[in-house]
Scaffold this active site. Sequence first.
Site, short mmCIF file in Angstrom:
data_model
loop_
_atom_site.label_atom_id
_atom_site.label_comp_id
_atom_site.label_asym_id
_atom_site.label_seq_id
_atom_site.Cartn_x
_atom_site.Cartn_y
_atom_site.Cartn_z
N ARG A 162 0.86 -1.19 0.00
CA ARG A 162 0.00 0.00 0.00
C ARG A 162 0.89 1.23 0.00
O ARG A 162 1.87 1.27 0.75
CB ARG A 162 -0.87 0.08 1.28
CG ARG A 162 -1.80 -1.05 1.50
CD ARG A 162 -2.84 -1.23 0.45
NE ARG A 162 -3.79 -0.13 0.35
CZ ARG A 162 -4.68 -0.04 -0.65
NH1 ARG A 162 -4.71 -0.93 -1.61
NH2 ARG A 162 -5.54 0.96 -0.69
N HIS B 223 13.50 -2.61 -1.10
CA HIS B 223 13.09 -2.58 -2.51
C HIS B 223 14.04 -3.47 -3.31
O HIS B 223 15.26 -3.36 -3.16
CB HIS B 223 13.14 -1.14 -3.03
CG HIS B 223 12.66 -1.03 -4.44
ND1 HIS B 223 11.33 -1.18 -4.78
CD2 HIS B 223 13.32 -0.84 -5.61
CE1 HIS B 223 11.20 -1.07 -6.09
NE2 HIS B 223 12.40 -0.87 -6.61
N GLU C 45 18.38 -9.58 -0.03
CA GLU C 45 17.38 -8.88 0.79
C GLU C 45 17.38 -9.40 2.21
O GLU C 45 17.36 -8.64 3.18
CB GLU C 45 15.98 -9.05 0.19
CG GLU C 45 15.79 -8.38 -1.15
CD GLU C 45 14.35 -8.49 -1.63
OE1 GLU C 45 13.43 -8.30 -0.82
OE2 GLU C 45 14.14 -8.77 -2.83
C1 GRF Z 1 10.45 -8.48 -1.71
O1 GRF Z 1 11.12 -8.71 -2.90
C2 GRF Z 1 10.55 -7.04 -1.32
O2 GRF Z 1 11.76 -6.46 -1.66
C3 GRF Z 1 9.45 -6.43 -2.13
O3 GRF Z 1 8.41 -7.36 -2.10
C4 GRF Z 1 8.95 -8.66 -1.87
C5 GRF Z 1 8.30 -9.19 -0.62
O4 GRF Z 1 8.68 -10.52 -0.36
N1 GRF Z 1 9.12 -5.11 -1.64
P1 GRF Z 1 8.44 -11.13 1.07
O5 GRF Z 1 6.96 -10.95 1.40
O6 GRF Z 1 9.32 -10.43 2.05
O7 GRF Z 1 8.79 -12.58 0.92
#
Ligand code: GRF
Length: 199
Positions: free
Chosen positions: A97, A115, A180
């Site tokens: 959102r 991101h 990430e």
């Molecule tokens: C991740 O790639 C994050 O960077 C993006 O959305 C995805 C979410 O994945 N904003 P998760 O729900 O953390 O597995």
Amino acid sequence: MTRMTKKRVAVLISGRGSNMTALIEAARAPDFPAEIVLVVSNRPQAAGLSRAHDAGIATALVDHTAFGEDRQAFEQALDAELVAHRIEIVCLAGFMRLLSPWFVSRWSGRMLNIHPALLPQFKGLHTHRRALEAGVTRHGATVHFVVPQMDSGPIVVQESVPVIADDTEETLAARVLEVEHRIYPQALRLVAEGRQAEK
Ligand code: GRF
């Protein structure tokens, strides 16, 4: 030895919650300066909600569809959950959102987002597909402070991965996701320790 006061963190999700899980696991370390005390989803079916529950974390559902077009009422309900749990830092982790300037300014300097791209490249959705189409040789992920403009704001941690000749959207996404899961805990540590403040 003085006992470290851990920052109280909420993770906001909309889906599977793999970044949320990475944060929960990192925060289990005794020397981690933050604890995940709340997971909030705006979608009832988010898989991350049950993962958080299984991990023993308090969960809340603030379903945006229940508020119709009233974005402000949704954000006030979200804010009320955060305040009720005495949250100090908010981590957006796949939270789908857009947040209004009112909400962003409430949490200014205390709200992070992850991101899946090397910002300022590839803001918005479908970053892996767009990276492949653009023919970049490096792609990656960024944790940044949230500001009113989408996928902008001071960068806390960024790490790149190579783009390989045979990459598909899926293989590239998997390589980025590993990054990430590593950099979000690093970034939260820096912010919780006050070593990285919004400029
Ligand atoms: C991740 O790639 C994050 O960077 C993006 O959305 C995805 C979410 O994945 N904003 P998760 O729900 O953390 O597995």
